[in-house]
Design an enzyme around this catalytic site. Sequence first.
Site, PDB file in Angstrom:
ATOM      1  N   LYS A 203       0.817  -1.223   0.000  1.00  0.00           N
ATOM      2  CA  LYS A 203       0.000   0.000   0.000  1.00  0.00           C
ATOM      3  C   LYS A 203       0.849   1.270   0.000  1.00  0.00           C
ATOM      4  O   LYS A 203       2.034   1.245   0.298  1.00  0.00           O
ATOM      5  CB  LYS A 203      -0.972  -0.034   1.185  1.00  0.00           C
ATOM      6  CG  LYS A 203      -2.128  -1.001   0.881  1.00  0.00           C
ATOM      7  CD  LYS A 203      -3.278  -0.891   1.828  1.00  0.00           C
ATOM      8  CE  LYS A 203      -4.401  -1.820   1.325  1.00  0.00           C
ATOM      9  NZ  LYS A 203      -5.427  -2.072   2.330  1.00  0.00           N
ATOM     10  N   ARG A 237      -3.556  -9.975   4.777  1.00  0.00           N
ATOM     11  CA  ARG A 237      -3.979 -10.041   3.367  1.00  0.00           C
ATOM     12  C   ARG A 237      -2.803  -9.546   2.533  1.00  0.00           C
ATOM     13  O   ARG A 237      -2.441  -8.381   2.635  1.00  0.00           O
ATOM     14  CB  ARG A 237      -5.211  -9.157   3.186  1.00  0.00           C
ATOM     15  CG  ARG A 237      -5.804  -9.159   1.799  1.00  0.00           C
ATOM     16  CD  ARG A 237      -7.033  -8.259   1.742  1.00  0.00           C
ATOM     17  NE  ARG A 237      -7.613  -8.253   0.420  1.00  0.00           N
ATOM     18  CZ  ARG A 237      -7.174  -7.496  -0.589  1.00  0.00           C
ATOM     19  NH1 ARG A 237      -6.162  -6.665  -0.399  1.00  0.00           N
ATOM     20  NH2 ARG A 237      -7.738  -7.566  -1.772  1.00  0.00           N
TER      21      ARG A 237
HETATM   22  N1  HH2 Z   1      -7.403  -3.694   0.813  1.00  0.00           N
HETATM   23  C1  HH2 Z   1      -7.708  -3.728  -0.496  1.00  0.00           C
HETATM   24  C2  HH2 Z   1      -8.803  -4.478  -0.951  1.00  0.00           C
HETATM   25  N2  HH2 Z   1      -9.536  -5.212  -0.094  1.00  0.00           N
HETATM   26  N3  HH2 Z   1      -9.966  -5.974   2.094  1.00  0.00           N
HETATM   27  C3  HH2 Z   1      -9.680  -5.959   3.398  1.00  0.00           C
HETATM   28  N4  HH2 Z   1     -10.402  -6.698   4.265  1.00  0.00           N
HETATM   29  N5  HH2 Z   1      -8.641  -5.220   3.908  1.00  0.00           N
HETATM   30  C4  HH2 Z   1      -7.862  -4.449   3.090  1.00  0.00           C
HETATM   31  O1  HH2 Z   1      -6.940  -3.771   3.602  1.00  0.00           O
HETATM   32  C5  HH2 Z   1      -8.139  -4.435   1.696  1.00  0.00           C
HETATM   33  C6  HH2 Z   1      -9.229  -5.222   1.220  1.00  0.00           C
HETATM   34  C7  HH2 Z   1      -6.893  -2.959  -1.473  1.00  0.00           C
HETATM   35  O2  HH2 Z   1      -5.871  -3.739  -2.030  1.00  0.00           O
HETATM   36  P1  HH2 Z   1      -5.932  -4.477  -3.457  1.00  0.00           P
HETATM   37  O3  HH2 Z   1      -7.023  -5.487  -3.495  1.00  0.00           O
HETATM   38  O4  HH2 Z   1      -4.592  -5.022  -3.746  1.00  0.00           O
HETATM   39  O5  HH2 Z   1      -6.181  -3.330  -4.502  1.00  0.00           O
HETATM   40  P2  HH2 Z   1      -7.455  -2.855  -5.317  1.00  0.00           P
HETATM   41  O6  HH2 Z   1      -8.481  -2.406  -4.323  1.00  0.00           O
HETATM   42  O7  HH2 Z   1      -6.933  -1.739  -6.185  1.00  0.00           O
HETATM   43  O8  HH2 Z   1      -7.975  -4.022  -6.115  1.00  0.00           O
END
Ligand code: HH2
Length: 258
Positions: A203, A237
């Site tokens: 992040k 995660r």
């Molecule tokens: N962060 C993201 C997405 N889902 N779910 C939970 N429970 N906690 C988190 O911190 C979290 C999440 C963001 O990361 P990512 O899926 O890699 O990116 P994007 O939202 O751009 O798909």
Amino acid sequence: MGVLNTTPDSFSDGGRFLAPAAALAQGLRMLDEGAHIVDVGGESTRPGAEPVPEEEELRRVLPVVEALARRDVPISVDTMKPGVMARALAAGACLINDVNALAAPGALEVVGASDCAVVLMHCKGTPQTMQADPVYADVVAEVRQFLRQRLDLVLAAGVGKDRVLLDPGFGFGKTTEHNLRLLRGFSSLSSLDRPLLAGLSRKSLLGKITGLAVSDRVVASATAAVLAVQHGASVVRVHDVAATRDALAVLAAVGSNQ
Ligand code: HH2
């Protein structure tokens, strides 16, 4: 928890796993590397991301959930939409990961009607607005209070306590300073008496600290995962499963202070 985004625009792995075969291979690879659950997402929640229509999200997510379910993979689905939750659960998912903490009309009902586990996450605002100057008097106290309220609501709807995990939502409506305060104060969330999930992987706060591009944040992400577990996280995660596994193995050998 290994992250598997079947999106064209996720901030870190967008576009890499759009084809179901590539997504399946990545899911199996993460399991092989030590993930215990694969979190499939079809809508980016990065700051400024546009919402995806339900049909499109289903088109991205369902074939991957079905393919992983055929291999008996424990599957989580990262969605805010009750329609996607219902179809994913029917296709074999066992956990709903909702960055919106079941706030969408009908979401609580879908989870209540199943026996799945659920992650309730804190987010201030929506992905479109959340990074526009978020303000808190006390970020840890406010996040804890929010999670307490959402937990109470979900329990009142009849969802068993043992099915719920809580997540402070690093990067969701928080500045770097807010995120660091939350990590320092993470262990105080254990007073909510639920397993805690931390999502710090790759992040932007790690980019701010190290000056590194998203794909170069592996060491920073593994370090953040270790710190989160030391501060009481039960689930992390992550995108980089093998690196995180090794980092957590060292922590486990030394023993965390929890
Ligand atoms: N962060 C993201 C997405 N889902 N779910 C939970 N429970 N906690 C988190 O911190 C979290 C999440 C963001 O990361 P990512 O899926 O890699 O990116 P994007 O939202 O751009 O798909």
